[in-house]
Write a protein that holds these residues in place. Structure first.
Motif, PDB file in Angstrom:
ATOM      1  N   LEU A 156       6.450   0.355   5.294  1.00  0.00           N
ATOM      2  CA  LEU A 156       5.396  -0.588   5.676  1.00  0.00           C
ATOM      3  C   LEU A 156       4.778  -0.083   6.979  1.00  0.00           C
ATOM      4  N   ILE A 157       3.451   0.133   6.978  1.00  0.00           N
ATOM      5  CA  ILE A 157       2.784   0.603   8.201  1.00  0.00           C
ATOM      6  C   ILE A 157       1.858  -0.511   8.688  1.00  0.00           C
ATOM      7  N   ILE A 158       2.157  -1.041   9.870  1.00  0.00           N
ATOM      8  CA  ILE A 158       1.374  -2.142  10.429  1.00  0.00           C
ATOM      9  C   ILE A 158       0.367  -1.542  11.409  1.00  0.00           C
ATOM     10  N   ALA A 177       7.167   8.734   0.011  1.00  0.00           N
ATOM     11  CA  ALA A 177       7.414   7.296   0.184  1.00  0.00           C
ATOM     12  C   ALA A 177       6.374   6.468  -0.570  1.00  0.00           C
ATOM     13  N   VAL A 178       6.735   5.232  -0.821  1.00  0.00           N
ATOM     14  CA  VAL A 178       5.800   4.255  -1.379  1.00  0.00           C
ATOM     15  C   VAL A 178       5.282   3.463  -0.187  1.00  0.00           C
ATOM     16  N   VAL A 179       3.954   3.486   0.006  1.00  0.00           N
ATOM     17  CA  VAL A 179       3.391   3.007   1.273  1.00  0.00           C
ATOM     18  C   VAL A 179       2.623   1.695   1.109  1.00  0.00           C
ATOM     19  N   THR A 180       3.002   0.728   1.943  1.00  0.00           N
ATOM     20  CA  THR A 180       2.216  -0.499   2.071  1.00  0.00           C
ATOM     21  C   THR A 180       1.554  -0.470   3.445  1.00  0.00           C
ATOM     22  N   ALA A 181       0.233  -0.606   3.449  1.00  0.00           N
ATOM     23  CA  ALA A 181      -0.530  -0.467   4.694  1.00  0.00           C
ATOM     24  C   ALA A 181      -1.153  -1.803   5.071  1.00  0.00           C
ATOM     25  N   VAL A 182      -0.947  -2.217   6.330  1.00  0.00           N
ATOM     26  CA  VAL A 182      -1.463  -3.515   6.794  1.00  0.00           C
ATOM     27  C   VAL A 182      -2.500  -3.300   7.889  1.00  0.00           C
ATOM     28  N   ALA A 196      -2.592   4.918   0.545  1.00  0.00           N
ATOM     29  CA  ALA A 196      -1.707   3.742   0.537  1.00  0.00           C
ATOM     30  C   ALA A 196      -1.566   3.210  -0.886  1.00  0.00           C
ATOM     31  N   ASP A 197      -0.328   2.888  -1.285  1.00  0.00           N
ATOM     32  CA  ASP A 197      -0.113   2.341  -2.621  1.00  0.00           C
ATOM     33  C   ASP A 197      -0.528   0.881  -2.676  1.00  0.00           C
ATOM     34  N   GLU A 198      -0.283   0.191  -1.567  1.00  0.00           N
ATOM     35  CA  GLU A 198      -0.640  -1.229  -1.506  1.00  0.00           C
ATOM     36  C   GLU A 198      -1.261  -1.503  -0.149  1.00  0.00           C
ATOM     37  N   GLU A 205      -3.256 -12.518   4.733  1.00  0.00           N
ATOM     38  CA  GLU A 205      -1.953 -12.541   4.056  1.00  0.00           C
ATOM     39  C   GLU A 205      -0.861 -12.194   5.049  1.00  0.00           C
ATOM     40  N   ASP A 206       0.281 -12.886   4.952  1.00  0.00           N
ATOM     41  CA  ASP A 206       1.380 -12.632   5.870  1.00  0.00           C
ATOM     42  C   ASP A 206       2.466 -11.847   5.130  1.00  0.00           C
ATOM     43  N   PHE A 207       2.566 -10.538   5.452  1.00  0.00           N
ATOM     44  CA  PHE A 207       3.542  -9.708   4.726  1.00  0.00           C
ATOM     45  C   PHE A 207       4.969 -10.206   4.947  1.00  0.00           C
ATOM     46  N   ALA A 208       5.211 -10.856   6.100  1.00  0.00           N
ATOM     47  CA  ALA A 208       6.584 -11.284   6.415  1.00  0.00           C
ATOM     48  C   ALA A 208       7.045 -12.433   5.516  1.00  0.00           C
ATOM     49  N   ARG A 209       6.094 -13.035   4.789  1.00  0.00           N
ATOM     50  CA  ARG A 209       6.484 -14.122   3.878  1.00  0.00           C
ATOM     51  C   ARG A 209       6.680 -13.640   2.447  1.00  0.00           C
ATOM     52  N   SER A 210       6.490 -12.335   2.232  1.00  0.00           N
ATOM     53  CA  SER A 210       6.661 -11.829   0.869  1.00  0.00           C
ATOM     54  C   SER A 210       8.152 -11.577   0.606  1.00  0.00           C
ATOM     55  N   SER A 211       8.473 -11.301  -0.658  1.00  0.00           N
ATOM     56  CA  SER A 211       9.883 -11.056  -0.997  1.00  0.00           C
ATOM     57  C   SER A 211      10.208  -9.562  -0.946  1.00  0.00           C
TER      58      SER A 211
END
Ligand code: NAP
Length: 324
Positions: A156-158, A177-182, A196-198, A205-211
């Protein structure tokens, strides 16, 4: 020579283009004609003296000690001091001179030979080269911190649409790596384009509330509590804060130390180590086409205040570059 100078901390209006003396050479130094320089968030921080730790970091408590900003350069060596052995006049060089006097927003700069400077690979443009040193090295070291990023890691890249983040997306993908970019909504398209994959728009959207859970979180923004980041960090994951607000950095430093002592997670603040080896690796990667500096815009030297304004208003996507 022409330079962009300031004598008090403040907004970009305190900067002006002036004729100043060319810097002195010195026995162990190089005089470099600057061909291109790039902006970093750290330039904004030293311009405005915010966060407050900037005033305590040797740049001057009440007023700036150095009248010129700028850390990342690509230039041509004009002259070398008697003790210099690694470089000669005519060499095209690149590097991050933040801890070696900075002052890159000028036609010439004098730099100690021991600074993390390298000879620029010939196939790399000066703009691409100037955009890389600080941001790309931060990204590389962030992805190697504690342990290397491995194929299949979820990263996860913030703040992934900024200077460091745009390099981190590419380097993480290259590591498998599988990359989620915020970042904010205006930067999502660029983050996708860089691999970025996602992508997540932090304003919606709050990434910290995801599963989801991540093996590594690389945080260039440093705006959230370490505990909310911990919610989405694997039980053996690594969280590294690269920059952020003073309270968040302090919290990451102190609470991160405790968390890292108590379990298998590592959480804390990354302290960059600008060095020639990492920069050479990255520059060669860029010359081969496997890494690119995401340059949003280039400006002439007179455009430094406008470019800093854009950076400070959080509108820049990737890197802003000054060409001479
Ligand atoms: N650790 C070290 O040794 C070291 C060395 C040098 C520099 N640094 C620091 O590294 C930091 C990052 O550098 P950089 O050049 O990559 O900065 P940057 O270009 O400003 O990128 C930061 C990105 O974070 C985004 N952002 C802001 N708030 C966010 C949030 N809540 N969630 C997600 N993204 C958010 C910004 O977008 P917006 O447009 O929305 O604000 C921006 O795109 C700076 O603070 C710098 O001082 C650290």
């Amino acid at each position: 020579m022409r330079a962009v100078v300031y004598d008090r901390y403040g907004p970009p209006d305190v900067l002006e283009v002036r004729e100043v003396d060319k810097p002195n050479l010195g026995d162990d130094r190089l005089l470099i004609r600057v061909n291109a320089a790039s902006l970093n968030r750290s330039d904004w921080e030293v311009l405005t003296a915010r966060p407050v730790y900037v005033r305590l970091s040797g740049t001057g408590f009440l007023r700036p000690k150095k009248p010129i900003l700028g850390s990342d350069i690509a230039g041509t060596v004009e002259a070398v001091g008697d003790e210099v052995t690694r470089f000669q006049p005519g060499d095209d060089v690149m590097g991050d001179i933040m801890w070696h006097g900075a002052q890159a927003f000028a036609e010439y700069v004098s730099v100690a030979e021991q600074a993390p400077l390298i000879v620029k690979p010939p196939g790399l443009s000066v703009e691409q080269a100037a955009a890389m040193p600080q941001a790309a090295v931060l990204a590389l070291q962030g992805l190697r911190h504690i342990r290397p990023t491995e194929p299949g890691d979820r990263v996860l890249i913030i703040g992934a649409g900024g200077g460091g983040g745009t390099f981190a997306i590419q380097l993480a993908r290259a590591a498998g790596a599988v990359v989620t970019a915020v970042d904010n909504g205006g930067k999502l398209a660029k983050m996708r384009e860089l691999g970025a994959d996602e992508v997540i728009d932090y304003t919606r959207e709050d990434f910290a509330r995801s599963s989801e859970e991540y093996d590594r979180i690389l945080d260039f923004a440093g705006r959230r509590s370490i505990f909310s980041n911990r919610r989405v960090l694997r039980s053996d994951g690594v969280y590294a804060m690269v920059g952020g607000t003073m309270p968040r950095l302090l919290q990451a430093f102190l609470a991160g130390w405790v968390i890292s002592k108590l379990g298998d997670q590592w959480m804390g603040v990354l302290l960059a180590n600008p060095n020639r080896e990492d920069l050479s690796y990255l520059a060669n990667l860029a010359e081969s086409g496997a890494l690119t500096s995401a340059i949003e815009q280039t400006y002439p030297l007179e455009g430094v205040p406008e470019a800093l304004q854009r950076l400070g208003q959080d509108r820049a996507v990737g890197k802003l570059v000054i060409t001479m």
